[in-house]
Design a protein around this motif. Structure first.
Motif, PDB file in Angstrom:
ATOM      1  N   ALA A 166       0.845  -1.194   0.000  1.00 18.80           N
ATOM      2  CA  ALA A 166       0.000   0.000   0.000  1.00 18.80           C
ATOM      3  C   ALA A 166       0.878   1.240   0.000  1.00 18.80           C
ATOM      4  N   VAL A 167       0.329   2.317  -0.547  1.00 18.71           N
ATOM      5  CA  VAL A 167       0.964   3.637  -0.489  1.00 18.71           C
ATOM      6  C   VAL A 167      -0.115   4.604  -0.034  1.00 18.71           C
ATOM      7  N   GLU A 168       0.096   5.231   1.124  1.00 20.96           N
ATOM      8  CA  GLU A 168      -0.948   6.054   1.708  1.00 20.96           C
ATOM      9  C   GLU A 168      -0.382   7.409   2.121  1.00 20.96           C
ATOM     10  N   VAL A 169      -1.261   8.386   2.255  1.00 22.52           N
ATOM     11  CA  VAL A 169      -0.866   9.719   2.686  1.00 22.52           C
ATOM     12  C   VAL A 169      -1.722  10.098   3.881  1.00 22.52           C
ATOM     13  N   TYR A 170      -1.081  10.703   4.897  1.00 24.24           N
ATOM     14  CA  TYR A 170      -1.763  11.051   6.131  1.00 24.24           C
ATOM     15  C   TYR A 170      -1.495  12.499   6.486  1.00 24.24           C
ATOM     16  N   ASP A 171      -2.524  13.169   6.953  1.00 26.20           N
ATOM     17  CA  ASP A 171      -2.339  14.464   7.572  1.00 26.20           C
ATOM     18  C   ASP A 171      -1.622  14.267   8.899  1.00 26.20           C
ATOM     19  N   ALA A 172      -0.763  15.199   9.254  1.00 25.76           N
ATOM     20  CA  ALA A 172       0.015  15.062  10.479  1.00 25.76           C
ATOM     21  C   ALA A 172      -0.872  14.896  11.708  1.00 25.76           C
ATOM     22  N   ARG A 173      -2.030  15.512  11.711  1.00 30.16           N
ATOM     23  CA  ARG A 173      -2.923  15.434  12.869  1.00 30.16           C
ATOM     24  C   ARG A 173      -3.541  14.053  13.022  1.00 30.16           C
ATOM     25  N   ASP A 174      -3.537  13.273  11.943  1.00 29.38           N
ATOM     26  CA  ASP A 174      -4.169  11.949  11.967  1.00 29.38           C
ATOM     27  C   ASP A 174      -3.173  10.837  11.670  1.00 29.38           C
ATOM     28  N   PHE A 175      -1.899  11.089  11.930  1.00 40.13           N
ATOM     29  CA  PHE A 175      -0.884  10.090  11.611  1.00 40.13           C
ATOM     30  C   PHE A 175      -1.103   8.840  12.458  1.00 40.13           C
ATOM     31  N   PRO A 176      -1.264   7.646  11.829  1.00 36.69           N
ATOM     32  CA  PRO A 176      -1.570   6.413  12.572  1.00 36.69           C
ATOM     33  C   PRO A 176      -0.297   5.755  13.116  1.00 36.69           C
ATOM     34  N   ASP A 177       0.157   6.202  14.265  1.00 36.64           N
ATOM     35  CA  ASP A 177       1.426   5.762  14.817  1.00 36.64           C
ATOM     36  C   ASP A 177       1.565   4.241  14.846  1.00 36.64           C
ATOM     37  N   GLU A 178       0.580   3.577  15.419  1.00 38.50           N
ATOM     38  CA  GLU A 178       0.687   2.127  15.598  1.00 38.50           C
ATOM     39  C   GLU A 178       0.702   1.404  14.258  1.00 38.50           C
ATOM     40  N   LYS A 179      -0.106   1.838  13.321  1.00 38.58           N
ATOM     41  CA  LYS A 179      -0.163   1.202  12.013  1.00 38.58           C
ATOM     42  C   LYS A 179       1.166   1.315  11.279  1.00 38.58           C
ATOM     43  N   VAL A 180       1.796   2.469  11.375  1.00 36.88           N
ATOM     44  CA  VAL A 180       3.037   2.699  10.641  1.00 36.88           C
ATOM     45  C   VAL A 180       4.245   2.111  11.359  1.00 36.88           C
ATOM     46  N   TYR A 181       4.347   2.353  12.653  1.00 40.28           N
ATOM     47  CA  TYR A 181       5.552   2.003  13.393  1.00 40.28           C
ATOM     48  C   TYR A 181       5.405   0.774  14.287  1.00 40.28           C
ATOM     49  N   GLY A 182       4.183   0.245  14.408  1.00 33.87           N
ATOM     50  CA  GLY A 182       3.962  -0.867  15.313  1.00 33.87           C
ATOM     51  C   GLY A 182       4.708  -2.122  14.906  1.00 33.87           C
ATOM     52  N   PRO A 183       4.954  -3.041  15.846  1.00 34.15           N
ATOM     53  CA  PRO A 183       5.667  -4.280  15.546  1.00 34.15           C
ATOM     54  C   PRO A 183       4.880  -5.155  14.576  1.00 34.15           C
ATOM     55  N   ALA A 184       5.589  -5.966  13.817  1.00 32.79           N
ATOM     56  CA  ALA A 184       4.976  -6.872  12.852  1.00 32.79           C
ATOM     57  C   ALA A 184       5.494  -8.288  13.082  1.00 32.79           C
ATOM     58  N   ARG A 185       4.668  -9.280  12.782  1.00 37.24           N
ATOM     59  CA  ARG A 185       5.066 -10.680  12.953  1.00 37.24           C
ATOM     60  C   ARG A 185       5.949 -11.166  11.815  1.00 37.24           C
ATOM     61  N   ARG A 186       5.859 -10.488  10.678  1.00 35.08           N
ATOM     62  CA  ARG A 186       6.671 -10.856   9.517  1.00 35.08           C
ATOM     63  C   ARG A 186       7.639  -9.714   9.229  1.00 35.08           C
ATOM     64  N   PRO A 187       8.597  -9.904   8.331  1.00 33.87           N
ATOM     65  CA  PRO A 187       9.494  -8.794   7.963  1.00 33.87           C
ATOM     66  C   PRO A 187       8.749  -7.766   7.109  1.00 33.87           C
ATOM     67  N   GLU A 188       8.676  -6.554   7.589  1.00 39.63           N
ATOM     68  CA  GLU A 188       8.001  -5.486   6.869  1.00 39.63           C
ATOM     69  C   GLU A 188       8.899  -4.263   6.782  1.00 39.63           C
ATOM     70  N   LEU A 189       8.549  -3.389   5.847  1.00 40.39           N
ATOM     71  CA  LEU A 189       9.316  -2.170   5.607  1.00 40.39           C
ATOM     72  C   LEU A 189       8.360  -1.004   5.465  1.00 40.39           C
ATOM     73  N   ARG A 190       8.740   0.122   6.056  1.00 39.52           N
ATOM     74  CA  ARG A 190       8.035   1.380   5.829  1.00 39.52           C
ATOM     75  C   ARG A 190       9.014   2.364   5.199  1.00 39.52           C
ATOM     76  N   VAL A 191       8.603   3.026   4.144  1.00 36.55           N
ATOM     77  CA  VAL A 191       9.395   4.081   3.515  1.00 36.55           C
ATOM     78  C   VAL A 191       8.571   5.362   3.626  1.00 36.55           C
ATOM     79  N   ILE A 192       9.172   6.388   4.208  1.00 36.98           N
ATOM     80  CA  ILE A 192       8.406   7.572   4.613  1.00 36.98           C
ATOM     81  C   ILE A 192       9.063   8.844   4.086  1.00 36.98           C
ATOM     82  N   THR A 193       8.223   9.740   3.576  1.00 44.39           N
ATOM     83  CA  THR A 193       8.666  11.092   3.249  1.00 44.39           C
ATOM     84  C   THR A 193       7.507  12.035   3.516  1.00 44.39           C
ATOM     85  N   CYS A 194       7.629  13.281   3.095  1.00 43.85           N
ATOM     86  CA  CYS A 194       6.590  14.273   3.367  1.00 43.85           C
ATOM     87  C   CYS A 194       5.618  14.396   2.210  1.00 43.85           C
TER      88      CYS A 194
END
Length: 218
Positions: A166-194
């Motif tokens: 998935a590729v998603e965009v979030y307003d800073a006021r609604d940034f989903p901390d747990e969804k983006v940075y939360g632990p995962a059971r499998r190997p996952e990657l997040r790539v982040i910019t503005c």
């Protein structure tokens, strides 16, 4: 200003919203005085479809065994022309994620106190969308599509291959901390910019986030 959560340790357990100024100022647009060169933003079609927002059952079925820990050296995203060295990122004294030097628009960073890309868990890569001179390493991140490939060269000589869920965009006021940075059971990657809109007063108002899972190695 755009907000990022504070990444935790290997489990990414500590999640606290903090302000990250350097990544999201939109210095090029401020100098240029125009938004005609605004970076691409993801469409609704690129959003996650699973219950956890991370790509659904098909993506989970495609997961492969985790790799042993090894620091990354380089990231490649062929679909948007990214081929960049990686530098380790820590936390600033205020607890925000540090960023690569603005003078190095070709450089991306990874959170080196967390999970290494390919290891079980959530690895984090971040980079500038622009600097005062023009587009930077992740300027076209919002144009990435589901199913695209991300390759990470590792210090052990291997390459971790990720598939974009998935590729998603979030307003800073609604940034989903747990969804983006939360632990995962499998190997996952997040790539982040503005991203998420821009104004002269606040800079970029949010973040583009790519969700990907390990789908192979070589």
């Amino acid at each position: 200003m755009p907000r990022f959560p504070r990444p935790g340790g290997r489990a990414n357990a500590a999640l606290t919203a903090v302000t990250l100024f350097a990544l999201c100022s939109g210095a090029w647009l401020l100098r240029d005085g125009t938004t005609t060169h605004f970076p691409p933003q993801p469409s609704a079609a690129q959003a996650g479809t699973g219950q956890d927002g991370r790509g659904g059952q098909e993506a989970r079925d495609l997961a492969v065994p985790a790799l042993p820990p090894s620091p990354p050296r380089r990231v490649r995203i062929p679909a948007i022309g990214v081929d960049a060295p990686l530098t380790g990122l820590g936390l600033t004294r205020t607890g925000s994620l540090d960023v690569p030097p603005a003078s190095r628009p070709d450089l991306a960073g990874w959170y080196e106190a967390g999970t290494t890309p390919g290891e079980r868990g959530t690895a984090i890569v971040a980079g500038h969308v622009d600097n005062a001179d023009g587009p930077a390493v992740f300027y076209r991140l919002g144009a990435l599509a589901k199913g695209s490939t991300i390759e990470v060269d590792r210090r052990d000589g291997g390459v971790a291959v990720f598939t974009v869920d998935a590729v998603e965009v979030y307003d800073a006021r609604d940034f989903p901390d747990e969804k983006v940075y939360g632990p995962a059971r499998r190997p996952e990657l997040r790539v982040i910019t503005c991203g998420g809109g821009w104004s002269r007063g606040t800079g970029y108002r949010g973040n583009v986030v790519v969700f990907a899972h390990l789908s192979g190695s070589r």
